[in-house]
Write an enzyme that holds these catalytic residues in place. Structure first.
Site, mmCIF file in Angstrom:
data_model
loop_
_atom_site.group_PDB
_atom_site.id
_atom_site.type_symbol
_atom_site.label_atom_id
_atom_site.label_comp_id
_atom_site.label_asym_id
_atom_site.label_seq_id
_atom_site.Cartn_x
_atom_site.Cartn_y
_atom_site.Cartn_z
ATOM 1 N N ASP A 67 7.129 1.081 10.120
ATOM 2 C CA ASP A 67 7.980 1.413 8.977
ATOM 3 C C ASP A 67 8.100 2.917 8.733
ATOM 4 O OD1 ASP A 67 5.346 1.741 8.191
ATOM 5 O OD2 ASP A 67 5.376 0.179 6.667
ATOM 6 N N ASP A 144 -0.512 -5.225 -2.742
ATOM 7 C CA ASP A 144 0.231 -6.431 -3.128
ATOM 8 C C ASP A 144 0.327 -7.419 -1.960
ATOM 9 O OD1 ASP A 144 2.006 -5.174 -1.436
ATOM 10 O OD2 ASP A 144 3.665 -5.052 -2.872
ATOM 11 N N HIS A 146 1.323 -6.680 1.156
ATOM 12 C CA HIS A 146 2.387 -6.451 2.136
ATOM 13 C C HIS A 146 1.847 -6.049 3.507
ATOM 14 C CE1 HIS A 146 2.763 -2.013 0.624
ATOM 15 N NE2 HIS A 146 2.079 -2.002 1.752
ATOM 16 N N GLU A 151 7.604 -6.494 1.310
ATOM 17 C CA GLU A 151 7.120 -6.693 -0.052
ATOM 18 C C GLU A 151 7.191 -8.168 -0.450
ATOM 19 O OE1 GLU A 151 5.438 -4.518 -1.182
ATOM 20 O OE2 GLU A 151 6.382 -2.597 -1.583
HETATM 21 C C1 GLP Z 1 1.615 1.439 3.389
HETATM 22 C C2 GLP Z 1 2.137 0.985 4.735
HETATM 23 C C3 GLP Z 1 1.404 -0.229 5.243
HETATM 24 C C4 GLP Z 1 -0.089 -0.037 5.107
HETATM 25 C C5 GLP Z 1 -0.427 0.136 3.655
HETATM 26 C C6 GLP Z 1 -1.918 0.233 3.402
HETATM 27 O O1 GLP Z 1 2.224 0.838 2.318
HETATM 28 N N1 GLP Z 1 3.517 0.711 4.711
HETATM 29 O O2 GLP Z 1 1.767 -0.476 6.593
HETATM 30 O O3 GLP Z 1 -0.757 -1.147 5.636
HETATM 31 O O4 GLP Z 1 0.210 1.326 3.220
HETATM 32 O O5 GLP Z 1 -2.360 1.557 3.400
HETATM 33 P P1 GLP Z 1 -3.855 1.998 3.460
HETATM 34 O O6 GLP Z 1 -4.302 1.716 4.849
HETATM 35 O O7 GLP Z 1 -3.837 3.462 3.160
HETATM 36 O O8 GLP Z 1 -4.590 1.199 2.461
#
Ligand code: GLP
Length: 273
Positions: A67, A144, A146, A151
């Site tokens: 993404d 959440d 995702h 989402e």
């Molecule tokens: C973002 C990304 C996700 C990732 C998430 C968790 O929202 N789009 O792909 O898994 O963050 O991030 P973190 O690893 O910093 O908790």
């Protein structure tokens, strides 16, 4: 689904990096699906070490990132902190440290014009297909639930597309990333381009990783159900053909079947390896 629980973040990072290193050595022109976020930083660091000290070769590896925020793009006129694009994140934390061919790295383009967006997303999907699909997809999990930026309420059949970010995601990612860079909340993008759930589920192997107490509740819901479009990671245990989940003790602490996963892991270690 294999659930592997280790004491610390460092241990799961080493474990995850080792899986990737073995897969890359077995299949040097592997197609990797990559993720951003803090969770995978330890794995990227360890992969860089293996590259430097044990000659892990990335020259034939192809990557597709999950993404990118919509409305921003990589900007080398800004400092790495100010540039919050996922493209810059990948460049700073991984790509520039290994011998990957830049042409083989793919990250959704957050600056594509709105009128070209559908074609662009279809093109991203076609590029994945034309390279033979993703062999190994790595995933983190949002607060959440995702995966990528899928989402709540994303369809199991969703493909690469523009997604509107949830309030929880905007709050979390602002706190964790933008705020640290001195950015205002208004600077946070409200949209992102993300691979769909359908895209992710087509990967041949998946690794979901989570660390820390703040992920414990959502991990329990995602892995142990009930299956719901409100927690898009909950599609994984049921629909992904080959999923490994790597958790540290804190992230595993709310799993109902914690003892079962530990037991299975021990039996596998004793008898199957
Ligand atoms: C973002 C990304 C996700 C990732 C998430 C968790 O929202 N789009 O792909 O898994 O963050 O991030 P973190 O690893 O910093 O908790």
């Amino acid at each position: 689904m294999d659930v592997i629980i280790k004491e610390s973040y460092e241990e799961i990072s080493r474990y995850g990096a080792n899986i990737l290193a073995v897969e890359i050595r077995n299949n040097p022109d592997i197609n990797l699906g990559l993720a951003t976020g803090n969770t995978w930083l330890g794995v990227y660091k360890e992969l860089i070490r293996i590259h430097n000290e044990e000659e892990l070769d990335f020259s034939k590896v192809t990557t597709f990132n999950l993404d990118e925020y919509y409305g921003i793009g990589i900007d080398f006129n800004k400092s790495p902190k100010e540039d919050q694009s996922y493209a810059r994140f990948m460049h700073e934390n991984f790509f520039r440290h290994v011998n990957i061919n830049q042409e083989n790295t793919h990250i959704p383009d957050g600056l594509v014009l709105l009128e070209n967006l559908d074609d662009y997303c279809e093109g991203y999907e076609n590029e994945i297909k034309s390279r033979g699909g993703i062999d190994l997809q790595i995933l983190g999990i949002g607060k959440d639930g995702h995966i990528g930026f899928n989402e709540p309420a994303s369809s199991v059949k969703s493909r690469t597309r523009l997604e509107i970010l949830d309030e929880t995601t905007i709050d979390t990612n602002w706190e964790k990333f933008y705020r640290k860079a001195g950015g205002k909340k208004e600077d946070m993008p409200y949209f992102a381009i993300t691979m769909g759930i359908g895209t992710i589920l087509e990967s041949k192997r998946g690794i979901l990783m989570a660390s820390g107490e703040e992920k414990a509740e959502i991990i329990a819901k995602a892995l142990e159900g009930p299956l719901t479009a409100q927690i898009t990671a909950s599609y994984l245990p049921i629909y992904h053909p080959s999923l490994t989940v790597l958790l540290d003790e804190a992230a595993a602490s709310k799993l109902e079947r914690y003892e079962h996963y530990k037991h299975v892991e021990e039996l596998k270690r004793k008898f199957l390896k």
